[in-house]
Design a protein around this motif. Structure first.
Motif, PDB file in Angstrom:
ATOM      1  N   PHE A 173       0.822  -1.207   0.000  1.00  0.00           N
ATOM      2  CA  PHE A 173       0.000   0.000   0.000  1.00  0.00           C
ATOM      3  C   PHE A 173       0.858   1.259   0.000  1.00  0.00           C
ATOM      4  N   GLY A 174       1.834   1.276  -0.888  1.00  0.00           N
ATOM      5  CA  GLY A 174       2.656   2.468  -1.036  1.00  0.00           C
ATOM      6  C   GLY A 174       1.978   3.559  -1.836  1.00  0.00           C
ATOM      7  N   ASP A 175       0.844   3.227  -2.447  1.00  0.00           N
ATOM      8  CA  ASP A 175       0.092   4.194  -3.253  1.00  0.00           C
ATOM      9  C   ASP A 175      -1.324   4.319  -2.714  1.00  0.00           C
ATOM     10  N   ASP A 192      -4.778  12.196  -1.901  1.00  0.00           N
ATOM     11  CA  ASP A 192      -3.607  12.839  -1.306  1.00  0.00           C
ATOM     12  C   ASP A 192      -3.103  11.903  -0.217  1.00  0.00           C
ATOM     13  N   SER A 193      -2.340  12.410   0.742  1.00  0.00           N
ATOM     14  CA  SER A 193      -1.747  11.534   1.763  1.00  0.00           C
ATOM     15  C   SER A 193      -1.601  12.270   3.078  1.00  0.00           C
ATOM     16  N   TYR A 194      -1.382  11.490   4.148  1.00  0.00           N
ATOM     17  CA  TYR A 194      -1.135  12.065   5.466  1.00  0.00           C
ATOM     18  C   TYR A 194      -0.435  11.018   6.327  1.00  0.00           C
ATOM     19  N   ASN A 211      -0.343   8.815  -4.589  1.00  0.00           N
ATOM     20  CA  ASN A 211      -0.109   8.331  -5.955  1.00  0.00           C
ATOM     21  C   ASN A 211      -1.192   7.358  -6.420  1.00  0.00           C
ATOM     22  N   VAL A 212      -1.479   7.401  -7.721  1.00  0.00           N
ATOM     23  CA  VAL A 212      -2.325   6.414  -8.386  1.00  0.00           C
ATOM     24  C   VAL A 212      -1.452   5.685  -9.391  1.00  0.00           C
ATOM     25  N   VAL A 226      -5.397  14.121  -8.698  1.00  0.00           N
ATOM     26  CA  VAL A 226      -4.414  13.273  -8.038  1.00  0.00           C
ATOM     27  C   VAL A 226      -3.332  14.179  -7.456  1.00  0.00           C
ATOM     28  N   ARG A 227      -3.325  14.288  -6.131  1.00  0.00           N
ATOM     29  CA  ARG A 227      -2.260  15.061  -5.475  1.00  0.00           C
ATOM     30  C   ARG A 227      -1.109  14.103  -5.210  1.00  0.00           C
ATOM     31  N   GLY A 228      -0.305  13.930  -6.229  1.00  0.00           N
ATOM     32  CA  GLY A 228       0.792  12.978  -6.219  1.00  0.00           C
ATOM     33  C   GLY A 228       1.108  12.602  -7.649  1.00  0.00           C
TER      34      GLY A 228
END
Length: 374
Positions: A173-175, A192-194, A211-212, A226-228
């Motif tokens: 689950f790196g993306d 996005d991510s947090y 990321n996608v 896609v914020r990545g």
């Protein structure tokens, strides 16, 4: 004649004594130099031995981490056992002095005698050349970074060697989203991510690494954002339609990703078919479970109680999550994993937020509704 001869002999004796004194002085200097060299040579040998012992201690520590398959305790275990906060620029957790000996790791596996084993293997070890001890300090959780400090001692001479040990990310689950064959985003989705270890999502705890990825093409329609990075397969590309956008790279991957098969562990508890509707609720506590189907609709809700550890659900049939969805009370995605075994469909709908991971490598996955997925 006699007195002259005596004078000559006296001179000869005087010269001989003088020569002997000179020789003795030189010999004493040479002796002192040789002793000094021998002492220096012995000290140098001890220095080298102490340094090799310390370097060997570092190598042995790395081997210990690998051979033990070491995994960090759950964050709740660490905070309950060690009165420090594990973030950058704060105090560290040191193994073994204040690290729990037996605990549940971050993947829900029970571990015991870790500190005892570490101490036996790496602390106050005696060899024919001297002794060594190693301290491993956890400097950061994300990425997991350990500082190794090994001390070698030989004949009273001490040397210290340090090294950093950083765990490489091998998570599935790196993306934010990975589609084995393709990935398509419609409507108003965004990624996005947090970092959940430093607080809930939002504000400063929001990053652009959502990321996608796909082994095939990626298509973004409508207002998809896609914020990545959007990373298609090696021979594919990203298609942007409407007002869709990608904040990072759209370069294709160099090689395709190989996804491991889903295998149900032997110790999984069989719950059969779990189907909730109307106003039904069901609570599942820490453990690994096997389900033939998972269905939630209406106002029903599945409650995940991760207070004693994470929950993993292996589902052999369809997964349909709507209604009030799945409530992961911990709010930590790592505490809930849903794994689809086979090729049955997986769908999320409704307005409920979901905190967890979904692994369904052979299934069509549909995400609908207004619920957010963390």
């Amino acid at each position: 004649m006699i007195s002259r001869r005596l004078d000559k002999q006296g001179m000869a004796i005087t010269l001989a004594l003088g020569f002997m004194v000179v020789v003795l002085v030189i010999a004493a200097g040479v002796h002192s130099l040789v002793l000094g060299q021998l002492r220096a040579s012995g000290t140098q040998r001890r220095r080298v031995a102490a340094e090799y012992l310390a370097e060997g201690g570092v190598a042995r520590t790395i081997a210990w981490f690998n051979s033990q398959g070491y995994q960090l305790p759950q964050f709740s275990t660490l905070t309950a056992t060690v009165p420090v906060k594990l973030t950058s620029n704060n105090m560290v957790v040191v193994l073994p002095s204040n690290h729990p000996d037996s605990y549940t790791d971050q993947y829900g596996q029970q571990r015991s005698n870790m500190v005892t084993n570490y101490t036996t293997y790496l602390n106050s070890q005696t060899t024919s050349a001297g002794t060594y001890s190693v301290t491993a300090s956890l400097m950061n959780r994300q990425p997991e970074t350990w500082e190794l400090r090994a001390t070698g001692e030989s004949g009273g001479v001490t040397r210290q060697v340090g090294a950093l040990l950083v765990r490489q990310q091998e998570s599935l689950f790196g993306d934010a989203l990975f589609g084995r064959d393709r990935a398509t985003l419609n409507g108003n989705p965004y990624t996005d991510s947090y970092d959940s270890t430093v607080g809930p999502y939002g504000g400063a705890n929001r990053f652009a690494t959502g990321n996608v990825r796909s082994n095939g093409p990626i298509t973004l329609n409508g207002n998809s954002t896609v914020r990545g990075d959007a990373i298609p397969g090696p021979n594919d590309r990203v298609t942007l339609n409407g007002n869709s956008s990608v904040t990072g790279s759209t370069d294709p991957a160099k090689t395709p990703e190989t996804l491991p098969a889903s295998v149900i562990p032997d110790n999984a508890i069989n719950l059969g078919k779990l189907s909730l509707s109307g106003n039904q609720t069901r609570t599942v506590t820490a453990g690994t479970y096997r389900l033939s189907r998972l269905s939630i609709s209406g106002n029903a809700r599945l409650i995940i109680d991760a207070s004693a550890g994470p929950v993993t659900l292996y589902v052999t049939g369809t997964i349909s999550i709507g209604g009030n969805g799945v409530a992961n009370n911990s709010g930590l995605p790592r505490n809930l994993s849903i794994v689809q075994v086979g090729g049955s469909s997986v769908s999320f709908s409704g307005n409920a937020n979901f905190y967890g991971t979904v692994y369904a490598p052979d299934s069509p996955l549909a995400l609908n509704g207004n619920g957010q997925m963390f």
